[in-house]
Write a protein that holds these residues in place. Structure first.
Motif, PDB file in Angstrom:
ATOM      1  N   PHE A 197      18.062  -2.191   2.151  1.00  0.00           N
ATOM      2  CA  PHE A 197      17.881  -0.936   1.431  1.00  0.00           C
ATOM      3  C   PHE A 197      17.851  -1.159  -0.094  1.00  0.00           C
ATOM      4  N   GLY A 198      18.383  -2.288  -0.542  1.00  0.00           N
ATOM      5  CA  GLY A 198      18.416  -2.554  -1.975  1.00  0.00           C
ATOM      6  C   GLY A 198      17.334  -3.490  -2.454  1.00  0.00           C
ATOM      7  N   THR A 199      16.392  -3.849  -1.570  1.00  0.00           N
ATOM      8  CA  THR A 199      15.362  -4.827  -1.918  1.00  0.00           C
ATOM      9  C   THR A 199      14.571  -4.419  -3.158  1.00  0.00           C
ATOM     10  N   GLY A 200      14.101  -3.192  -3.192  1.00  0.00           N
ATOM     11  CA  GLY A 200      13.304  -2.728  -4.330  1.00  0.00           C
ATOM     12  C   GLY A 200      14.110  -2.677  -5.612  1.00  0.00           C
ATOM     13  N   ASN A 201      15.345  -2.219  -5.514  1.00  0.00           N
ATOM     14  CA  ASN A 201      16.187  -2.143  -6.702  1.00  0.00           C
ATOM     15  C   ASN A 201      16.500  -3.530  -7.252  1.00  0.00           C
ATOM     16  N   ARG A 202      16.692  -4.495  -6.365  1.00  0.00           N
ATOM     17  CA  ARG A 202      16.908  -5.869  -6.813  1.00  0.00           C
ATOM     18  C   ARG A 202      15.656  -6.419  -7.492  1.00  0.00           C
ATOM     19  N   ALA A 203      14.485  -6.032  -6.997  1.00  0.00           N
ATOM     20  CA  ALA A 203      13.236  -6.511  -7.591  1.00  0.00           C
ATOM     21  C   ALA A 203      13.118  -6.063  -9.043  1.00  0.00           C
ATOM     22  N   ILE A 204      13.557  -4.840  -9.337  1.00  0.00           N
ATOM     23  CA  ILE A 204      13.536  -4.368 -10.723  1.00  0.00           C
ATOM     24  C   ILE A 204      14.564  -5.131 -11.548  1.00  0.00           C
ATOM     25  N   PRO A 237       0.797  -1.228   0.000  1.00  0.00           N
ATOM     26  CA  PRO A 237       0.000   0.000   0.000  1.00  0.00           C
ATOM     27  C   PRO A 237       0.828   1.275   0.000  1.00  0.00           C
ATOM     28  N   GLN A 238       2.148   1.150   0.154  1.00  0.00           N
ATOM     29  CA  GLN A 238       2.997   2.337   0.140  1.00  0.00           C
ATOM     30  C   GLN A 238       4.365   1.983  -0.423  1.00  0.00           C
ATOM     31  N   GLY A 239       5.146   3.024  -0.719  1.00  0.00           N
ATOM     32  CA  GLY A 239       6.459   2.806  -1.289  1.00  0.00           C
ATOM     33  C   GLY A 239       6.467   3.018  -2.790  1.00  0.00           C
ATOM     34  N   GLY A 240       7.671   3.203  -3.356  1.00  0.00           N
ATOM     35  CA  GLY A 240       7.777   3.463  -4.778  1.00  0.00           C
ATOM     36  C   GLY A 240       7.939   2.217  -5.627  1.00  0.00           C
ATOM     37  N   ILE A 241       8.587   1.174  -5.075  1.00  0.00           N
ATOM     38  CA  ILE A 241       8.805  -0.080  -5.803  1.00  0.00           C
ATOM     39  C   ILE A 241       8.085  -1.184  -5.061  1.00  0.00           C
ATOM     40  N   CYS A 242       7.041  -1.749  -5.665  1.00  0.00           N
ATOM     41  CA  CYS A 242       6.143  -2.661  -4.958  1.00  0.00           C
ATOM     42  C   CYS A 242       6.013  -3.987  -5.703  1.00  0.00           C
ATOM     43  N   PRO A 243       6.793  -4.996  -5.323  1.00  0.00           N
ATOM     44  CA  PRO A 243       6.707  -6.306  -5.978  1.00  0.00           C
ATOM     45  C   PRO A 243       5.492  -7.089  -5.497  1.00  0.00           C
ATOM     46  N   SER A 244       5.011  -7.979  -6.352  1.00  0.00           N
ATOM     47  CA  SER A 244       3.926  -8.883  -5.992  1.00  0.00           C
ATOM     48  C   SER A 244       4.179 -10.233  -6.644  1.00  0.00           C
ATOM     49  N   ASP A 245       4.435 -11.252  -5.824  1.00  0.00           N
ATOM     50  CA  ASP A 245       4.614 -12.603  -6.353  1.00  0.00           C
ATOM     51  C   ASP A 245       3.295 -13.151  -6.894  1.00  0.00           C
ATOM     52  N   GLU A 246       2.213 -12.886  -6.160  1.00  0.00           N
ATOM     53  CA  GLU A 246       0.907 -13.418  -6.534  1.00  0.00           C
ATOM     54  C   GLU A 246       0.474 -12.928  -7.913  1.00  0.00           C
ATOM     55  N   LYS A 247       0.677 -11.637  -8.167  1.00  0.00           N
ATOM     56  CA  LYS A 247       0.245 -11.041  -9.435  1.00  0.00           C
ATOM     57  C   LYS A 247       1.365 -11.004 -10.472  1.00  0.00           C
ATOM     58  N   GLU A 248       2.543 -11.518 -10.089  1.00  0.00           N
ATOM     59  CA  GLU A 248       3.704 -11.539 -10.984  1.00  0.00           C
ATOM     60  C   GLU A 248       3.963 -10.146 -11.564  1.00  0.00           C
ATOM     61  N   SER A 249       4.093  -9.199 -10.670  1.00  0.00           N
ATOM     62  CA  SER A 249       4.237  -7.806 -11.086  1.00  0.00           C
ATOM     63  C   SER A 249       5.179  -7.075 -10.142  1.00  0.00           C
ATOM     64  N   VAL A 250       5.881  -6.077 -10.673  1.00  0.00           N
ATOM     65  CA  VAL A 250       6.619  -5.114  -9.861  1.00  0.00           C
ATOM     66  C   VAL A 250       6.077  -3.752 -10.250  1.00  0.00           C
ATOM     67  N   ASN A 251       5.305  -3.139  -9.357  1.00  0.00           N
ATOM     68  CA  ASN A 251       4.666  -1.866  -9.642  1.00  0.00           C
ATOM     69  C   ASN A 251       5.593  -0.716  -9.248  1.00  0.00           C
ATOM     70  N   LEU A 252       5.851   0.156 -10.202  1.00  0.00           N
ATOM     71  CA  LEU A 252       6.759   1.276  -9.989  1.00  0.00           C
ATOM     72  C   LEU A 252       5.955   2.572  -9.965  1.00  0.00           C
ATOM     73  N   TYR A 253       5.975   3.251  -8.819  1.00  0.00           N
ATOM     74  CA  TYR A 253       5.233   4.502  -8.659  1.00  0.00           C
ATOM     75  C   TYR A 253       6.206   5.679  -8.719  1.00  0.00           C
TER      76      TYR A 253
END
Length: 372
Positions: free
Chosen positions: A86-93, A27-43
């Protein structure tokens, strides 16, 4: 009770709750991964990014692969990283393809004055550019200090919206500024596990009608002296294109030669350049600040690579100046092997130096440093 909504398509405006219903993510943050939806949402929120010295959005300049959307990684304080929490979101991309997740970009569309939810406009599905998935960039942070950020280069897959509102503004004028750098630490670079795997192959792209790109004001163009970029990414050869292999060879060659220069006590780095009227950022391969020498590395000594290196050196050298050295630097091409005699003559004709690796790994050539 969950309300069913129509599918979200590029150009649609939705709240984050509605986006989560279809594409998952936090619900918050700029890089939001989702395993269930197979998506990485970038805000992307331009009002936040500009406070920290960077812009997300479309580059005005396109190449034969189409448009590029630049997206700055996570981390608003200090140097960004691929490591640790701190690098979790960047690794997700970076790992989205091997984890079978798509990159989806959303730009802030409405920011309510009260307690109402923000609304975001869907730009489309993207994948990382294969030849150059990301670059390190020096930006101004708090208290007018500099920090290193990760700028991902995204290529659209399928339908997308290319709105003038999302264009990165072009620089209004060209200026040069010499900035001493802090050494790039290991934590800022890609760790092995974070970068193993194939980069995705973009789908066939469809190009909708383009609106004219509207120029927006931007800080003055500046050439910034920054730490030379190091690539430790190990891409899967099954998916790596010829271009990505060449990039890696050039990076490894530059890294090795840079170590030689620094062993001799030379200060090295690179120049980061923005040019009037352009929204993209240029970056040189290697600059020797001690001797005022600009190097351009190539992955082979072919005629095509030598020609390209000459053109890049002639382009970049106009902007490579420091407060104590206002004249253009000496230009040198750095190669993994000697080029043909005809190409060596071409370099000499334009007074451009040459350094290359011999069979034993040593750097030789007319402009090779003396190791003593």
């Amino acid at each position: 009770m969950t309300t069913s909504l129509s599918p979200i398509v590029p150009g649609d405006v939705r709240t984050r709750a509605e986006i989560r219903q279809e594409f998952g993510g936090s619900p918050q943050g700029g890089i939001c991964p989702s395993d269930e939806k197979e998506s990485v949402n970038l805000y992307s929120d331009p009002t936040v990014g500009e406070q920290y010295g960077y812009y997300d959005g479309w580059l005005a300049e396109e190449d034969d692969q189409g448009p590029v959307f630049e997206y700055t990684g996570a981390g608003q304080v200090g140097d960004q990283t691929f490591d640790g929490a701190f690098g979790t979101g960047n690794r997700a991309i970076l790992r989205h393809a091997e984890q079978n997740r798509k990159l989806r970009v959303f730009v802030l569309a409405e920011k309510p004055k009260g307690d109402g939810p923000k609304k975001h406009r869907y730009v489309g599905i993207f994948s990382l550019d294969q030849a150059l998935p990301y670059v390190w960039r020096k930006v101004r942070g708090d208290n007018d200090t500099f920090r290193n950020v990760i700028v991902f280069r995204l290529r659209p897959d399928g339908e997308f919206e290319n709105s003038p509102k999302d264009a990165i503004p072009a620089a209004e004028e060209t200026a040069a500024e010499f900035v001493p750098f802090q050494p790039i630490l290991a934590s800022m670079l890609n760790s092995g596990p974070a970068t193993t795997g194939a980069l995705s192959l973009p789908k066939q792209r469809t190009k909708p009608k383009r609106n004219a790109t509207k120029k927006a004001p931007h800080a003055s163009t500046e050439g910034v002296f920054v730490a030379s970029e190091e690539f430790t990414t190990k891409m899967s050869l099954r998916a790596a294109t010829a271009a990505s292999i060449a990039v890696r060879r050039e990076a490894e060659l530059t890294k090795t030669y840079r170590a030689v220069l620094e062993s001799l006590g030379h200060e090295t780095g690179a120049f980061q350049i923005k040019v009037e009227g352009m929204s993209s950022t240029l970056r040189t391969d290697l600059y020797d600040a001690t001797d005022h020498v600009l190097y351009e590395a190539k992955g082979s000594g072919s005629r095509e690579d030598v020609r390209m290196a000459i053109g890049q050196l002639l382009d970049y050298s106009r902007y490579v100046k420091t407060p104590t050295r206002q004249h253009e630097p000496h230009m040198v091409v750095l190669l993994p092997a000697p080029p043909a005699a005809d190409m060596q003559a071409l370099l000499a004709h334009h007074r451009i130096g040459l350094v290359y690796q011999s069979d034993d790994g040593k750097f030789v050539g007319p402009d090779a440093p003396e190791l003593g």
